[in-house]
Design a protein around this motif. Structure first.
Motif, mmCIF file in Angstrom:
data_model
loop_
_atom_site.group_PDB
_atom_site.id
_atom_site.type_symbol
_atom_site.label_atom_id
_atom_site.label_comp_id
_atom_site.label_asym_id
_atom_site.label_seq_id
_atom_site.Cartn_x
_atom_site.Cartn_y
_atom_site.Cartn_z
ATOM 1 N N LEU A 173 18.364 51.907 88.015
ATOM 2 C CA LEU A 173 16.989 51.720 87.539
ATOM 3 C C LEU A 173 16.827 50.365 86.860
ATOM 4 N N TYR A 174 17.820 49.967 86.075
ATOM 5 C CA TYR A 174 17.796 48.674 85.401
ATOM 6 C C TYR A 174 17.771 47.531 86.428
ATOM 7 N N ASN A 175 18.620 47.635 87.439
ATOM 8 C CA ASN A 175 18.691 46.590 88.461
ATOM 9 C C ASN A 175 17.412 46.501 89.288
ATOM 10 N N LEU A 176 16.662 47.605 89.347
ATOM 11 C CA LEU A 176 15.372 47.607 90.048
ATOM 12 C C LEU A 176 14.228 47.200 89.126
ATOM 13 N N ASN A 177 14.569 46.823 87.883
ATOM 14 C CA ASN A 177 13.620 46.308 86.896
ATOM 15 C C ASN A 177 12.625 47.352 86.387
ATOM 16 N N PHE A 178 13.061 48.623 86.314
ATOM 17 C CA PHE A 178 12.228 49.659 85.704
ATOM 18 C C PHE A 178 12.475 49.660 84.199
ATOM 19 N N THR A 179 11.421 49.875 83.420
ATOM 20 C CA THR A 179 11.552 49.986 81.970
ATOM 21 C C THR A 179 11.850 51.435 81.616
ATOM 22 N N LEU A 180 12.956 51.655 80.929
ATOM 23 C CA LEU A 180 13.364 52.995 80.522
ATOM 24 C C LEU A 180 12.500 53.468 79.361
ATOM 25 N N ILE A 181 11.956 54.674 79.471
ATOM 26 C CA ILE A 181 11.149 55.259 78.404
ATOM 27 C C ILE A 181 11.958 56.300 77.637
ATOM 28 N N ALA A 182 12.633 57.186 78.352
ATOM 29 C CA ALA A 182 13.385 58.256 77.678
ATOM 30 C C ALA A 182 14.452 58.840 78.599
ATOM 31 N N VAL A 183 15.514 59.339 77.976
ATOM 32 C CA VAL A 183 16.568 60.087 78.668
ATOM 33 C C VAL A 183 16.809 61.348 77.850
ATOM 34 N N ALA A 184 16.798 62.510 78.500
ATOM 35 C CA ALA A 184 17.029 63.763 77.784
ATOM 36 C C ALA A 184 17.938 64.663 78.598
ATOM 37 N N ARG A 185 18.865 65.318 77.910
ATOM 38 C CA ARG A 185 19.691 66.350 78.552
ATOM 39 C C ARG A 185 18.958 67.666 78.328
ATOM 40 N N GLY A 199 6.445 52.930 85.685
ATOM 41 C CA GLY A 199 6.276 52.574 87.087
ATOM 42 C C GLY A 199 6.500 53.765 87.996
ATOM 43 N N HIS A 200 6.120 53.606 89.247
ATOM 44 C CA HIS A 200 6.270 54.663 90.239
ATOM 45 C C HIS A 200 7.354 54.298 91.239
ATOM 46 N N LEU A 201 7.985 55.312 91.797
ATOM 47 C CA LEU A 201 8.995 55.125 92.829
ATOM 48 C C LEU A 201 8.393 55.510 94.178
ATOM 49 N N GLY A 202 8.468 54.604 95.139
ATOM 50 C CA GLY A 202 7.985 54.877 96.490
ATOM 51 C C GLY A 202 8.973 55.735 97.261
ATOM 52 N N ASP A 203 8.648 56.006 98.511
ATOM 53 C CA ASP A 203 9.470 56.887 99.337
ATOM 54 C C ASP A 203 10.897 56.373 99.513
ATOM 55 N N THR A 204 11.054 55.070 99.728
ATOM 56 C CA THR A 204 12.396 54.509 99.916
ATOM 57 C C THR A 204 13.236 54.680 98.661
ATOM 58 N N LEU A 205 12.646 54.397 97.493
ATOM 59 C CA LEU A 205 13.391 54.549 96.243
ATOM 60 C C LEU A 205 13.688 56.014 95.948
ATOM 61 N N ARG A 206 12.807 56.912 96.322
ATOM 62 C CA ARG A 206 13.081 58.344 96.139
ATOM 63 C C ARG A 206 14.359 58.729 96.887
ATOM 64 N N GLU A 207 14.517 58.203 98.100
ATOM 65 C CA GLU A 207 15.715 58.492 98.897
ATOM 66 C C GLU A 207 16.972 57.960 98.212
ATOM 67 N N TRP A 208 16.870 56.794 97.586
ATOM 68 C CA TRP A 208 18.028 56.192 96.910
ATOM 69 C C TRP A 208 18.510 57.051 95.745
ATOM 70 N N PHE A 209 17.609 57.808 95.143
ATOM 71 C CA PHE A 209 17.964 58.598 93.969
ATOM 72 C C PHE A 209 18.212 60.070 94.284
ATOM 73 N N GLU A 210 18.225 60.441 95.567
ATOM 74 C CA GLU A 210 18.541 61.823 95.926
ATOM 75 C C GLU A 210 19.931 62.167 95.428
ATOM 76 N N PRO A 211 20.172 63.358 94.939
ATOM 77 C CA PRO A 211 19.371 64.568 95.006
ATOM 78 C C PRO A 211 18.431 64.772 93.799
ATOM 79 N N LEU A 212 18.235 63.739 92.991
ATOM 80 C CA LEU A 212 17.322 63.889 91.857
ATOM 81 C C LEU A 212 15.898 64.063 92.357
ATOM 82 N N GLN A 213 15.131 64.858 91.645
ATOM 83 C CA GLN A 213 13.715 65.037 91.963
ATOM 84 C C GLN A 213 12.937 63.943 91.264
ATOM 85 N N VAL A 214 12.019 63.305 91.989
ATOM 86 C CA VAL A 214 11.199 62.227 91.435
ATOM 87 C C VAL A 214 9.754 62.695 91.398
#
Length: 74
Positions: A56-68, A14-29
């Motif tokens: 992300l879970y509470n916003l109902n996004f499906t997790l694909i991958a997490v990497a350090r 899924g995609h994150l709109g402008d409002t959701l991008r702000e919620w996840f700052e300072p991460l780059q989306v």
């Protein structure tokens, strides 16, 4: 125990709109053409990473991958 942040990359379906991008700052989306989004940036610890994943879970996004991506600098 290190106090330097690790850089993480999180991919979701899924995609994150402008409002959701702000919620996840300072991460780059980055919304990809394939209908996925990538969130990347430094996180201080596992608690901060868990908080982002829980949001992300509470916003109902499906997790694909997490990497350090890199080790903290000494």
């Amino acid at each position: 125990m290190s106090t330097q942040p690790f850089t993480y990359q999180i991919r979701v379906q899924g995609h994150l709109g402008d409002t959701l991008r702000e919620w996840f700052e300072p991460l780059q989306v980055s919304n990809e053409a394939a209908g996925e989004a990538t969130l990347s940036g430094p996180m201080r610890d596992q608690a901060e990473l868990y908080g982002v994943l829980l949001k992300l879970y509470n916003l109902n996004f499906t997790l694909i991958a997490v990497a350090r991506l890199k080790e903290p600098s000494p």
